[in-house]
Enzyme design. Structure first.
Site, PDB file in Angstrom:
ATOM      1  N   GLY A 205       0.804  -1.214   0.000  1.00  0.00           N
ATOM      2  CA  GLY A 205       0.000   0.000   0.000  1.00  0.00           C
ATOM      3  C   GLY A 205       0.835   1.260   0.000  1.00  0.00           C
ATOM      4  CG  ASP A 206       2.403   2.677   3.531  1.00  0.00           C
ATOM      5  OD1 ASP A 206       2.639   1.456   3.510  1.00  0.00           O
ATOM      6  OD2 ASP A 206       2.257   3.321   4.588  1.00  0.00           O
ATOM      7  CD  GLU A 207       5.660  -2.463   3.075  1.00  0.00           C
ATOM      8  OE1 GLU A 207       6.792  -2.992   3.025  1.00  0.00           O
ATOM      9  OE2 GLU A 207       4.653  -3.028   3.508  1.00  0.00           O
TER      10      GLU A 207
END
Length: 359
Positions: A249-251
């Protein structure tokens, strides 16, 4: 149609007209071998030269019968009919084959054909079916050639379309639809290829800090906007040969080809963090995030493995977060004691990191 006949009366004209339709590649010779009349297709082969008035030897090289330099030699070679092989003296030097039928006055009628050079002739002279007699099997062959050409062009067009569609499908399968970056599948492919080729590289794992607050307070549309902005920054800060992938997701994971210098990698990581901490506008709101970064370097491993390096970069990333976020850490390999058993990556992680790795 040009005629140069001894008797150009109604009879001669009717004969020429009939021959023009039945044998458009014919010519009529006088006893000295001068061309008195040429069929329309034969004349089309030399549009800049009026064939009537030229001798057969001025226009053609006689290949067969060899040494035939006179009408007497041509007509006596094979009784009433003589098979010929001719070649134009000027370019294009098309080969022709033909049949010579002697006439009572010492002249002859010669009917010519292209033989196996027909396809070259069609190309060189832009011939169509109207240039051949209706009963000539060449007409059917031309239709077949045209049909084959059309079918081959359609096949090539379809092949090109399928190739483009295949590339698009492969690209889509390797692309994160939101950011346009590579996805985890593409990352695995790149790492496998690089490790298999024995190339040196650095693997940088970046995780956004405070991104959850953006989603929770401003909604997923704002979060998507932030991710697109983050992706653009990472592309700008990397080279064309480097790879940027969104793996969660936010990696994100960044792979730097042939770059293992720690000072340069540290500089890139801190520049990324600084740019990501700049305020991001979303409509009338301001989004604020940061990032933590962990890096593993292939030259630190005797036998690099993609999964191992990703896990180690994640360990360094987690150390950066524990250090206060907005930081960068290198993974520092530690040789296991002699006789110790190597455990899975999650075994040496703090519980919360191991749980995040499983998600």
């Amino acid at each position: 149609m040009t005629r140069l006949l001894p008797d150009d009366g109604a009879g001669g004209g009717a004969l020429c007209s009939a021959l023009d339709q039945l044998c458009p590649m014919h010519c009529i010779l006088d006893p000295q071998g001068m061309i008195l009349h040429a069929g329309p297709t034969l004349q089309k082969l030399r549009p800049g030269l009026s064939l009537p008035g030229q001798t057969l030897w001025q226009v053609f090289d006689i290949v067969q019968p060899c040494a035939a330099t006179s009408m007497a030699a041509l007509t006596s070679a094979a009784g009433r009919r003589t098979r010929l092989r001719l070649r134009f003296r000027d370019l294009p030097r098309t080969d022709l084959q033909g049949l010579l039928v002697p006439q009572a006055d010492g002249g002859a009628i010669v009917n010519l054909a292209f033989g196996i050079s027909i396809l070259d002739a069609v190309r060189d002279y832009a011939l169509t079916n109207t240039d051949f007699a209706a009963t000539d099997p060449t007409v059917e062959m031309l239709f077949l050639v045209e049909a084959k050409s059309a079918a081959m062009e359609a096949s090539r067009k379809l092949t090109r379309q399928l190739h483009v569609a295949k590339i698009a499908a492969e690209e889509q399968a390797f692309t994160d639809t939101l950011t346009g970056l590579k996805n985890r599948r593409a990352l695995d492919h790149v790492l496998g290829r690089m490790i298999g080729a024995g190339r040196e590289f650095a693997l940088m794992h970046l995780d956004l800090d405070f991104f959850k607050q953006v989603n929770d307070t401003l909604g997923h549309a704002a979060g998507d906007h932030v991710l697109e902005h983050v992706a653009a920054i990472m592309v700008e800060e990397t080279r064309n040969d480097d790879v940027v992938a969104r793996v969660g997701g936010d990696e994100f994971v960044l792979v730097f080809h042939s770059l293992c210098d720690r000072a340069r990698l540290s500089e890139i990581a801190h520049r990324l963090i600084a740019r990501l901490e700049e305020p991001i506008r979303w409509k009338d709101e301001t989004c604020r995030i940061s990032a933590s970064v962990g890096t593993a370097i292939s030259t630190d491993y005797a036998d690099p493995e993609a999964e191992r390096m990703i896990a180690d970069a994640d360990t360094a990333l987690y150390a950066a977060k524990r250090g206060g976020r907005a930081q960068h850490r290198f993974f520092e390999p530690v040789a296991p004691p002699a006789g110790s058993r190597v455990t899975a990556p999650e075994a040496k992680m703090p519980p919360e990191q191991a749980e995040r790795r499983k998600r």
